[in-house]
Structures are given as structure tokens and as C-alpha cells.
Design an enzyme around this catalytic site. Structure first.
Site, short mmCIF file in Angstrom:
data_model
loop_
_atom_site.label_atom_id
_atom_site.label_comp_id
_atom_site.label_asym_id
_atom_site.label_seq_id
_atom_site.Cartn_x
_atom_site.Cartn_y
_atom_site.Cartn_z
N HIS A 150 0.87 -1.18 0.00
CA HIS A 150 0.00 0.00 0.00
C HIS A 150 0.91 1.24 0.00
CE1 HIS A 150 -2.87 2.88 1.85
NE2 HIS A 150 -3.83 2.05 1.47
N ASP A 208 2.62 -4.67 8.17
CA ASP A 208 1.43 -3.85 7.98
C ASP A 208 0.22 -4.79 8.19
OD1 ASP A 208 -0.85 -2.71 6.96
OD2 ASP A 208 0.08 -1.97 5.12
N GLN A 264 -5.01 -5.10 7.05
CA GLN A 264 -6.06 -5.99 6.55
C GLN A 264 -6.14 -7.30 7.31
OE1 GLN A 264 -8.37 -5.15 4.46
NE2 GLN A 264 -7.52 -3.27 3.60
N LYS A 280 -10.88 -0.39 10.36
CA LYS A 280 -11.12 -1.58 9.53
C LYS A 280 -11.52 -2.78 10.40
CE LYS A 280 -7.68 -0.10 6.12
NZ LYS A 280 -8.38 0.29 4.92
N CYS A 301 -4.77 2.60 -3.58
CA CYS A 301 -3.51 3.06 -2.97
C CYS A 301 -2.38 2.08 -3.22
CB CYS A 301 -3.66 3.31 -1.47
SG CYS A 301 -4.90 4.53 -1.08
#
Ligand code: PLP
Length: 417
Positions: free
Chosen positions: A127, A209, A212, A235, A374
Site C-alpha cells: 500500500h 502492515d 487488513q 477496519k 492506494c
């Protein structure tokens, strides 16, 4: 809060008022949770309750409300830590979200530990939030950077990380390896533990990261053995404007605060200051206390579910979507194995721009995202400028996936494709 002993999607849906919206004259079908999740009533209530009963600036005053707010805020920190099995509440730094967490690492750790010519290894699926902060450090000094080099683990044809290349590149001595646990475009779930172990064996610092992956409750910071983990509350059923950076405490001595101001200090003179211990020294200024406290409620809600049943449900929805799109000859991106990519399906309707796909689906109340997500470098790798993306979360149903697939028939009829 509604206690949900086993997975029951209709009971879950009843907890999310927004899912009962009529959109463009149709019942809303919300398939954009990878962009942001919807919030259960308990989270909305927690925010209202904070401002109704507890609002005060945290860590500053000793009055009743300030103590109440500070206690709840610190309990939320501990809650976030427990959700991802962080070593301690002190290893949880509050940030605005994943983007701010990665910028914090690039600045607080990167500027102190990286020198000109050092390599930071990333992947082709990142991203922008895990690319641009490092690109800033790659600029020459007279442009605000420090002249680091960037290298990238390639993505294979079927949308996975090239593990042979990862092994080779990690052996060349990058200083830090930053990668996403789960791709927001391909849905690919990367082998995070294996990548962290490889990095550790080569003395490489790791940044995961988790934007998600954390929302699906599958991340165990200590078991992964990473150095930094970044994620956003919004999220994972929580509010916007709050997230966490989990720091392996052995990295704290290598980091310097990157924002100065209120609360992060011990003693301030006109010309110099001393700072509080981590994590507070990384949290200058008034924090989003109400959002942090509502995030606590969101994580309670998530953990009250059977997360393995939720994961199985999301995998079922993904499999169904992949099968329906394949039947229609619609190209999808990423691994074909739904177990490797629960929750996210990016696709391309031949001859129709993703924005048109999205607009026509929206006319039926179906919300999907269109664009580069992104991830412009990944788009180039896939040979497209944009994709359409349907993303599923615990409150979506098989019926919604079918409505979405029927909606694509409508798109093709409309464009005669
Ligand atoms: N990383 C990934 C994989 C994402 O999907 C996102 C958001 O879509 C981000 C980082 C950035 O998250 P935020 O905008 O909440 O900072």
C-alpha cells in the site's frame, strides 16, 4: 452487547444499524469493508457514552472525569495489546492509524538507524502507506531524505510473494523488511511468521502492515516475532482516527520521539526537554481518547465471536464470489485458493472501466470500490490502471454475493460486453 456464541450472520447483522440502509432505493449491500468496516451499535454507543459521561483530557488532571477518562483510555491500550498478544500495554503506541504508525517507524526508527546506502526491503504489493514514507527517506539529504536504497520482493503471476526472491534478498543484508500481512488488492495472506523468521535469521528488523489482517483476529505479535506491527481501528469495527503501533520493546532504545509537545515530556526548560518513557514519548498532544475507548468495545465485540467460524464464513463468501465470477468469465486477480485470500476479490469486467462498474452496481445499492486502492505500483504489475474490488466481512451474506454477481450481469448487458 449481544453475546454471539457461534457464528450466526443474521444475528450479527442486527447489531449493525447502517446495514439496514436503503441505498438508491435498494437495501444496501456493503462490499467495501477493506476500505472501512461498518460499526456495531455497541461501538457507536461507546463513543456517545464517552462524550456523555467521561469526556476529559487524559493524563492531565486529577479531577473525577479526568481520572475516569484516563483509566478507560489506558484500559483500551491494554485491550488492544491483548487482542494481538503484544508483550505488554507499554508496547502499544496510539496512533491515528496504519499510515501514521509506518510514518512513525520511518521517522523515529529509520532516521536514527539508517544511513545513506542502507537498504530497506519492501514488496511490490505494498500500500502507498508502506512505500511513500520510505521513498521520503530514499531522497537525497538536500531533499529531506537520507539516501537509503529501496528494494522489492516481487509478486508472482498468481499474486503471491516470490518466496525464493524474498529469501535471496533478505540474505543480502537489508536493514528493515516491511511488508503487508494481507493484500488489500489481491487478498493474498502472506506467510508472515515464515517471513519474520527469515528476516530474524538474517538480522533484519521487521515491520508488518496488519491493516487488513488484524481485523480478522488472526495476528499474534509474539508468535510472529516481528519488531513492529501497524494497524487501524476503523477496519476492525472501531472508529476512524485511532490505530496502534505495536513495538517489540527491544526496539524502543533505538527510537527517538518524532513529534514534540504536551504530555510526552518529563521536564521542559526554555532550550531543552527530557521525555517520558515509551509509549507516552511517542504520543505528543491530546489523543483521540474517545476513539481509543470505542476501539476497546469493538475488540470486545470481535472477540465475543467465534473468530475461526467468522474466518470460515469469509472464506466461503470469497469462494462463492470467485466461482460466480469465473462462471461469467470475469477476470479476478490474486490466488485462486480462497483459503489464501479470505475476504477480498479484485476483478476486471472486460471493456468496462472499474468506475463504471462501481457506478452501475451502486445504482442497485451495491457498494464496491473502484480505483488503484492506494497500490499504483501493484496495478502496473497487474497491467491495469485500476480494478473493481468487492470485500467481505463478518456481516456479509451469500445472498449479497449473489446479488453482486447478478449486478455484474447487468453491467455487461448495459455495456453490451
Ligand atoms: N495498509 C493496507 C494494507 C491498507 O489496506 C490500508 C488502508 O486501506 C492502509 C495500510 C492504510 O490504512 P489507514 O488509511 O487506516 O492509515
Amino acid at each position: 452487547m449481544t453475546a454471539v456464541a457461534s457464528f450466526d450472520v443474521e444475528r450479527i447483522r442486527a447489531d449493525f444499524p447502517i446495514l439496514h440502509t436503503m441505498a438508491r432505493g435498494h437495501p444496501l449491500v456493503y462490499l467495501d469493508s477493506a476500505a472501512t468496516s461498518q460499526k456495531p451499535q455497541v461501538v457507536i454507543d461507546a463513543l456517545v457514552d464517552y462524550y456523555t459521561t467521561s469526556n476529559a483530557n487524559v493524563h492531565r488532571s486529577v479531577h473525577y472525569l479526568a481520572e475516569r477518562a484516563t483509566t478507560a483510555y489506558e484500559e483500551a491500550r491494554a485491550r488492544v495489546g491483548r487482542f494481538v498478544n503484544a508483550p505488554s500495554p507499554e508496547s502499544v503506541v496510539w496512533v491515528r492509524g496504519t499510515t501514521e504508525a509506518i510514518n512513525l517507524i520511518a521517522t523515529s526508527w529509520g532516521r536514527r538507524n539508517l544511513s545513506e546506502g542502507d537498504t530497506v526491503l519492501l514488496t511490490e504489493m505494498e500500500h502507498h502507506s508502506n512505500l511513500v514514507p520510505w521513498q521520503m527517506l530514499a531522497k537525497p539529504r538536500d531533499h529531506g531524505g537520507i539516501g537509503i536504497r529501496l528494494d522489492f520482493v516481487p509478486v508472482t503471476e498468481d499474486g503471491q510473494l516470490d518466496m525464493d526472491a524474498a529469501r535471496e534478498k533478505l540474505a543480502t543484508g537489508p536493514r528493515l523488511f516491511g511488508f503487508m500481512a494481507k493484500s488489500n488488492v489481491l487478498g493474498t495472506e502472506n506467510p508472515v511468521a515464515e517471513l519474520c523468521a527469515l528476516a530474524r535469521a538474517n538480522g533484519v528488523v521487521t515491520l508488518v502492515d496488519g491493516a487488513q489482517s488484524v481485523p480478522h483476529g488472526t495476528v499474534d505479535f509474539q508468535a510472529l516475532g516481528c519488531d513492529f506491527l501497524a494497524f487501524s481501528a476503523h477496519k476492525a469495527l472501531g472508529p476512524m482516527g485511532i490505530g496502534a503501533l505495536i513495538v517489540n520493546p527491544c526496539r524502543y532504545p533505538e527510537m527517538s520521539p518524532y513529534q514534540g509537545g504536551g504530555e510526552m515530556i518529563m521536564r521542559v526548560k526554555l532550550a531543552t526537554s527530557t521525555y517520558k518513557a515509551p509509549p507516552i514519548c511517542f504520543e505528543a498532544g491530546t489523543p483521540s481518547a474517545g476513539d481509543a475507548i470505542a476501539f476497546h468495545t469493538a475488540l470486545d465485540y470481535l472477540e465475543n465471536l467465534d473468530l475461526s467460524a467468522v474466518h470460515a464464513h469469509e472464506t466461503r463468501l470469497t469462494r462463492l464470489a470467485l466461482d460466480l465470477l469465473a462462471e461469467k468469465g470475469i477476470k479476478t486477480f490474486g490466488p485462486d485458493d480462497a483459503a489464501l485470500r479470505a475476504g477480498i476479490v479484485s476483478f476486471d469486467v472486460p471493456g468496462v472501466h472499474p468506475h463504471d462498474v462501481s457506478t452501475l452496481l451502486d445504482g442497485r445499492g451495491i457498494a464496491v470500490r473502484a480505483g488503484h486502492h492506494c497500490c499504483q505500483p501493484l496495478m502496473r504489475k497487474l497491467g491495469v490502471v485500476a480494478t473493481s474490488r468487492a470485500s467481505f466481512y463478518l456481516y456479509n451474506t451469500e445472498d449479497e454475493v449473489r446479488q453482486f454477481a447478478d449486478g455484474l450481469d447487468h453491467v455487461r448487458e448495459y455495456f453490451k460486453r
